[in-house]
Design a protein around this motif. Structure first.
Motif, short mmCIF file in Angstrom:
data_model
loop_
_atom_site.label_atom_id
_atom_site.label_comp_id
_atom_site.label_asym_id
_atom_site.label_seq_id
_atom_site.Cartn_x
_atom_site.Cartn_y
_atom_site.Cartn_z
N GLN A 228 4.20 28.99 65.98
CA GLN A 228 5.50 28.49 66.42
C GLN A 228 6.62 29.00 65.52
OE1 GLN A 228 4.53 24.21 65.48
NE2 GLN A 228 6.44 24.33 64.31
N THR A 229 7.85 28.67 65.90
CA THR A 229 9.01 29.06 65.11
C THR A 229 8.93 28.40 63.73
OG1 THR A 229 10.36 29.25 67.11
CG2 THR A 229 11.53 29.07 65.00
N ASP A 230 9.21 29.20 62.70
CA ASP A 230 9.05 28.75 61.31
C ASP A 230 10.33 28.06 60.81
OD1 ASP A 230 8.15 28.33 58.77
OD2 ASP A 230 8.26 30.44 58.15
N TYR A 231 10.62 26.89 61.39
CA TYR A 231 11.86 26.18 61.04
C TYR A 231 11.94 25.81 59.56
CZ TYR A 231 12.21 25.59 66.12
OH TYR A 231 12.28 25.81 67.48
N ASP A 232 10.79 25.57 58.93
CA ASP A 232 10.77 25.12 57.53
C ASP A 232 10.44 26.24 56.55
OD1 ASP A 232 11.31 22.44 58.28
OD2 ASP A 232 9.19 22.19 58.82
N ASP A 233 10.43 27.48 57.04
CA ASP A 233 10.09 28.63 56.20
C ASP A 233 8.77 28.41 55.45
OD1 ASP A 233 10.32 31.15 55.08
OD2 ASP A 233 11.56 30.44 53.39
N ILE A 234 7.75 28.00 56.21
CA ILE A 234 6.44 27.75 55.62
C ILE A 234 5.85 29.00 54.98
CG2 ILE A 234 4.03 27.21 56.22
CD1 ILE A 234 5.79 24.76 55.98
N ASP A 235 6.15 30.17 55.55
CA ASP A 235 5.57 31.40 55.00
C ASP A 235 6.35 31.93 53.81
OD1 ASP A 235 7.83 32.44 56.19
OD2 ASP A 235 6.75 33.53 57.76
N GLY A 236 7.48 31.29 53.48
CA GLY A 236 8.21 31.64 52.27
C GLY A 236 8.90 32.98 52.29
N ASP A 237 9.22 33.50 53.49
CA ASP A 237 9.87 34.82 53.55
C ASP A 237 11.39 34.72 53.63
OD1 ASP A 237 10.31 33.92 56.11
OD2 ASP A 237 9.26 35.57 57.12
N GLY A 238 11.91 33.49 53.53
CA GLY A 238 13.35 33.29 53.56
C GLY A 238 13.94 33.23 54.95
N LYS A 239 13.11 33.32 55.97
CA LYS A 239 13.59 33.29 57.36
C LYS A 239 13.13 32.01 58.05
CE LYS A 239 13.20 38.33 57.80
NZ LYS A 239 12.56 39.44 58.57
N THR A 240 13.96 31.51 58.96
CA THR A 240 13.59 30.32 59.73
C THR A 240 13.66 30.57 61.23
OG1 THR A 240 15.87 29.51 59.62
CG2 THR A 240 14.34 28.71 57.93
#
Length: 368
Positions: A228-240
């Motif tokens: 799903q869309t990474d609203y919380d920047d779980i992957d830590g790439d600075g993008k949401t």
């Protein structure tokens, strides 16, 4: 005339001084108190919850159930007395917590080394908890850690499972492999939506756990992934605004036939006993001696205890000793305080069935 008066007086005297021949019998009957007992098992109905003023149709704790149900039993069985038993099944609110926040982490080689796991893997749940306490010394309540790690169970495999922190402790949630997601109709190691996940997982569990011993009421904690869309920047790439895998906690319960979504309600059963005045929680188990039991204590020939004067089981002490031998042999796992109501055959000149009520105390059964 005078003679008639004397006769009437004598006749009256007889009736005023004579005794009722049934008076002693009535007195004896009055001294006998007939105790009515019963043994019942039932599940609370909607009307029962209404009677107990439990508007949600369940109890919030077993203590509440123990406190309130006796009033219902008194209402249902007003004439039942001492020795009566009622096994009552009721709904208990027992929530399993889902996540409030999410952390995704893959254990690095340096993590194993820093904690002294020289083989570069974990081999027990306790070792994983040691790592989690070290990595997250002050975790937020209900944080879910979606953890990828190496685990040894005959061989070393890389797995991804969930660990949720609830009320001061880490709890395990079973994750799925990519192959298992494929079996549930997905092309990748995730679902496309919660709706799809929570529909397919209970169906999958029946086959997934077919070799496990499961009982009605068993709860299976699950962690599943959604892309799903990474609203919380779980992957830590600075993008949401990009997409990544999010993990969620989910629970299923076995209803005796199939796995279904767990809705935070379980069935509990408490046995109550009537002590002669009130209903109280009671763990009494009713037990009738079998042919094997009599054989065990040397009474197999006739299958009874001989309680005639001068015979082997005349005294209660001897019968208690033999019932001790039987119960300790048959129920070695019984805990301190366990009660039994034992029916046994006797010969007293005629065949009869007697009863003995005992409780386990200090490793032996004593009379209640």
């Amino acid at each position: 005339m005078k003679k008639i008066v004397y006769l009437l007086m004598a006749f009256t005297l007889v009736f005023t001084t004579a005794c009722d021949p049934m008076e002693d019998v009535y007195d004896e009957i009055g001294d006998i108190e007939k105790v009515i007992t019963g043994d019942v098992a039932f599940e609370l109905s909607d009307d029962d919850y209404d009677f107990l003023e439990q508007g949600y149709g369940n109890f919030s704790s077993t203590d509440d159930a123990k406190e309130l149900i006796p009033a219902l039993l008194e209402d249902k069985y007003p004439v039942w007395g001492a020795g009566s038993l009622a096994a009552v099944t009721f709904k208990l609110y027992n929530p399993k917590r889902t996540e409030k926040s999410l952390v995704v982490y893959k254990v690095a080689s340096s993590d194993y080394a820093d904690l002294g796991f020289t083989y570069g893997n974990f081999s027990s749940f306790e070792q994983i908890v040691t790592f989690l306490d070290w990595k997250y010394p002050n975790p937020a309540d209900r944080v879910l850690v979606a953890l990828t790690y190496k685990y040894y169970n005959g061989s070393v495999n890389t797995v991804k499972n969930g660990f949720i922190y609830v009320s001061g402790e880490w709890q395990f949630l079973q994750g799925f492999t990519r192959d298992e997601y494929n079996q549930m109709g997905e092309n990748y190691d995730n679902f496309t939506s919660k709706t799809v996940a929570e529909k397919r997982i209970p169906i999958f569990l029946k086959d997934y756990l077919k070799y496990e011993t499961v009982e009605t009421g068993d709860i299976q904690p699950i962690m599943y992934n959604i892309y799903q869309t990474d609203y919380d920047d779980i992957d830590g790439d600075g993008k949401t605004d990009d997409k990544t895998a999010y993990s969620y906690a989910f629970y299923c319960i076995f209803d005796g036939n199939a796995w279904v979504e767990y809705e935070n309600i379980i069935n509990e059963t408490i046995q109550f006993g009537n002590d002669g005045s009130v209903w109280v929680p009671d763990n009494t188990i009713n037990y009738t001696l079998t042919a094997a039991d009599y054989e065990l204590v040397g009474n197999g020939r006739y299958g009874n205890f001989d309680v005639r004067a001068g015979k082997a089981e005349e005294t209660e002490e001897v019968r208690l000793e033999k019932i001790n031998t039987i119960l300790l042999n048959n129920f070695p796992a019984s805990e301190e305080g366990q009660k039994y109501s034992v029916d046994y055959n006797v010969y007293s000149g005629a065949a009869e069935v007697w009863n003995m009520k005992v409780i386990l105390s200090g490793g032996a059964y004593v009379l209640q």
